[in-house]
Structure formats: C-alpha cells, structure tokens
Design a protein around this motif. Structure first.
Motif, mmCIF file in Angstrom:
data_model
loop_
_atom_site.group_PDB
_atom_site.id
_atom_site.type_symbol
_atom_site.label_atom_id
_atom_site.label_comp_id
_atom_site.label_asym_id
_atom_site.label_seq_id
_atom_site.Cartn_x
_atom_site.Cartn_y
_atom_site.Cartn_z
ATOM 1 N N LEU A 180 2.618 -1.718 6.909
ATOM 2 C CA LEU A 180 1.733 -1.246 5.852
ATOM 3 C C LEU A 180 2.444 -1.368 4.521
ATOM 4 O O LEU A 180 3.546 -0.841 4.362
ATOM 5 N N SER A 181 1.836 -2.047 3.582
ATOM 6 C CA SER A 181 2.363 -2.124 2.233
ATOM 7 C C SER A 181 1.723 -0.996 1.431
ATOM 8 O O SER A 181 0.495 -0.880 1.371
ATOM 9 N N ILE A 182 2.575 -0.166 0.828
ATOM 10 C CA ILE A 182 2.106 1.014 0.094
ATOM 11 C C ILE A 182 2.332 0.795 -1.395
ATOM 12 O O ILE A 182 3.386 0.303 -1.807
ATOM 13 N N THR A 232 5.743 1.234 -3.709
ATOM 14 C CA THR A 232 6.831 1.396 -2.741
ATOM 15 C C THR A 232 7.385 0.017 -2.426
ATOM 16 O O THR A 232 6.633 -0.903 -2.101
ATOM 17 N N ALA A 233 8.694 -0.103 -2.491
ATOM 18 C CA ALA A 233 9.326 -1.409 -2.316
ATOM 19 C C ALA A 233 9.301 -1.911 -0.877
ATOM 20 O O ALA A 233 9.221 -3.104 -0.637
ATOM 21 N N PHE A 234 9.404 -1.013 0.090
ATOM 22 C CA PHE A 234 9.510 -1.425 1.487
ATOM 23 C C PHE A 234 8.276 -0.997 2.271
ATOM 24 O O PHE A 234 7.708 0.060 2.011
ATOM 25 N N PRO A 235 7.883 -1.808 3.244
ATOM 26 C CA PRO A 235 6.704 -1.447 4.040
ATOM 27 C C PRO A 235 7.007 -0.336 5.031
ATOM 28 O O PRO A 235 8.158 -0.101 5.394
ATOM 29 N N ILE A 284 -2.762 2.460 0.550
ATOM 30 C CA ILE A 284 -2.403 1.274 1.320
ATOM 31 C C ILE A 284 -2.942 0.046 0.591
ATOM 32 O O ILE A 284 -4.126 -0.046 0.308
ATOM 33 N N SER A 285 -2.050 -0.897 0.280
ATOM 34 C CA SER A 285 -2.491 -2.095 -0.429
ATOM 35 C C SER A 285 -2.517 -3.328 0.468
ATOM 36 O O SER A 285 -3.065 -4.351 0.088
ATOM 37 N N PRO A 327 11.930 -7.317 6.738
ATOM 38 C CA PRO A 327 10.679 -6.564 6.759
ATOM 39 C C PRO A 327 9.822 -6.903 5.552
ATOM 40 O O PRO A 327 10.329 -7.275 4.503
ATOM 41 N N GLY A 328 8.524 -6.803 5.710
ATOM 42 C CA GLY A 328 7.622 -7.007 4.601
ATOM 43 C C GLY A 328 6.717 -8.195 4.798
ATOM 44 O O GLY A 328 6.659 -8.789 5.860
ATOM 45 N N PHE A 329 6.044 -8.591 3.726
ATOM 46 C CA PHE A 329 5.056 -9.628 3.809
ATOM 47 C C PHE A 329 5.613 -11.010 3.507
ATOM 48 O O PHE A 329 4.994 -12.004 3.758
#
Length: 90
Positions: free
Chosen positions: A6-8, A11-14, A63-64, A82-84
């Motif tokens: 989840l990308s918030i 916030t830098a990290f999911p 949540i983005s 981690p991440g997109f």
C-alpha cells in the motif's frame, strides 16, 4: 507467498502485508480498491499471514496506490526493493 503493498500519501515507504494464496491476495486487493473508491475516511485493517503478529490500520482516504506481487523463492541477490519501482544503479 503474495505481498500486497500500500502506498500511503506523504509516506516514503509502502506498507505491506502477505497472503499465502492468490485468491486471498486478490480478495485483499479488491477490498482495498473498494475502500479507495468509496472516498470515505474509513479505516482499513489488515493482518499479515507471513508475520502473524503484524497488523496494520490505515485510513482508506490516505491510500494512493496498491499492488500485488508474488514472492518467488528466497534469493538474496535478486531481492526487489520495496515499493512500486526501484532505480537501477550503474
């Protein structure tokens, strides 16, 4: 094992949770999509199947983005960041 990231906002990290089956991962994905589409600031609560003591709660309106990734094996050298996305170093 499937990881749901989840990308918030701001916030830098999911934030991530894990599911053992594709069906369970898809159910969580659809739950998060429905919460995001509702536009309400409802809280989404999730538990992790990989680390059973891990629980998260986040406002749906914060949540983005959401993604589902299948974890393949336990290779140390080929682990994804981690991440997109991950930037490749030269």
């Amino acid at each position: 094992m499937f990881t749901i990231d989840l990308s918030i906002r701001n916030t830098a990290f999911p934030i991530s949770v894990q599911r053992k089956s594709a069906e369970d991962a898809e159910a969580v994905y659809q739950l998060i999509l429905a919460a995001m589409r509702s536009g309400n600031p409802d809280i989404v609560e999730l538990k992790c199947e990989g680390k059973t003591e891990k629980k998260i709660a986040v406002r749906a309106s914060e949540i983005s983005g959401v993604q589902v990734v299948q974890k393949e094996g336990t290779s140390i050298g080929g682990a994804r960041a981690p991440g997109f996305f991950a930037l490749a170093t030269e």
